[in-house]
Enzyme design. Structure first.
Site, PDB file in Angstrom:
ATOM      1  N   CYS A 150       0.838  -1.208   0.000  1.00 39.01           N
ATOM      2  CA  CYS A 150       0.000   0.000   0.000  1.00 39.01           C
ATOM      3  C   CYS A 150       0.871   1.255   0.000  1.00 39.01           C
ATOM      4  O   CYS A 150       0.555   2.253  -0.661  1.00 39.01           O
ATOM      5  CB  CYS A 150      -0.914   0.018   1.211  1.00 39.01           C
ATOM      6  SG  CYS A 150      -2.009  -1.393   1.305  1.00 39.01           S
TER       7      CYS A 150
HETATM    8  C1  BEZ Z   1       0.512  -4.611   1.806  1.00 42.64           C
HETATM    9  O1  BEZ Z   1       0.003  -3.549   1.449  1.00 42.64           O
HETATM   10  O2  BEZ Z   1       1.708  -4.747   1.778  1.00 42.64           O
HETATM   11  C2  BEZ Z   1      -0.342  -5.766   2.224  1.00 42.64           C
HETATM   12  C3  BEZ Z   1      -1.565  -5.536   2.859  1.00 42.64           C
HETATM   13  C4  BEZ Z   1      -2.322  -6.610   3.275  1.00 42.64           C
HETATM   14  C5  BEZ Z   1      -1.879  -7.906   3.036  1.00 42.64           C
HETATM   15  C6  BEZ Z   1      -0.675  -8.119   2.377  1.00 42.64           C
HETATM   16  C7  BEZ Z   1       0.090  -7.034   1.964  1.00 42.64           C
END
Ligand code: BEZ
Length: 213
Positions: A46
């Site tokens: 994210c």
């Molecule tokens: C991420 O944004 O890195 C992420 C968020 C939830 C699950 C796996 C990765």
């Protein structure tokens, strides 16, 4: 909540954001909008996605598009995370992040897919036109960061095909040849709309240089 389909009106909502409370339709105004959800603040994928969106802010603005992100995390967490995004991605987040802790937006737009990810939004994208019509949707899992160049490419296609009687072929990018829509058959209109001519690979597959170039 019912499934949102292409051509539906994007639901309106009021929600808090890092830019203050937002009434969605009024905030969107006459712009195109990319409304996109991400699972959680302070997560690695994210962080890169929001950094990439900020880095592309000139590209969105050039196309008359406002990006707006959403997650079910609260506002105080968003504010701390934005500082981290700016620091680690070497950018300035200059678009709102909705703080959808009560899940108003996530529910309206069906962004929580509990069999894929419990209690958080997956990576949904809604491309919405100035009439508030949903023109494109994508849904990615939490483990796969989105390709923001693809989002821009789709917007280029939507804006081109709204104003010319063309469609864009596989892997098209702005500037490539396009196809003349099959319903356009009148030779005089074809000549007037496509003065650079066209190549009929088949009667139904007619390629022409991009008409607004
Ligand atoms: C991420 O944004 O890195 C992420 C968020 C939830 C699950 C796996 C990765």
């Amino acid at each position: 909540m019912s499934t949102l389909r292409l051509g539906d009106t994007a639901p309106d909502f009021t929600q808090d954001s890092t830019a203050g409370p937002i009434q969605f339709h009024s905030w969107a105004g006459d712009s195109w909008v990319v409304l996109f959800s991400h699972p959680a603040d302070f997560t690695p994928v994210c962080t890169t996605e929001l950094g990439k969106t900020a880095a592309l802010s000139g590209e969105f603005a050039k196309r008359g598009v406002k990006p707006i992100a959403v997650s079910v995390d609260p506002l105080d967490k968003h504010a701390q995370w934005v500082a981290d995004i700016n620091d680690t991605q070497n950018t300035t987040v200059n678009f709102p992040i909705l703080a959808d802790a009560d899940r108003t937006v996530a529910t309206l737009y069906d962004m929580i897919h509990p069999n894929s990810l419990a209690n958080a939004t997956v990576r949904s994208v809604f491309i919405i036109d100035p009439k508030k019509v949903i023109r494109t949707t994508f849904t990615y899992p939490a483990s796969t960061g989105r390709n923001f160049d693809e989002i821009l490419r789709v917007i280029d296609s939507l804006q081109l095909t709204d104003s010319h009687k063309v469609a864009t072929p596989a892997n098209w990018r702005d500037g490539d040849d396009v196809v003349i829509i099959p319903s356009l058959q009148d030779p005089a209109e074809i000549a007037q709309r496509f003065p650079k001519g066209f190549k009929a690979v088949r009667p139904y597959l007619r390629l022409t240089p991009q008409p607004n170039r």
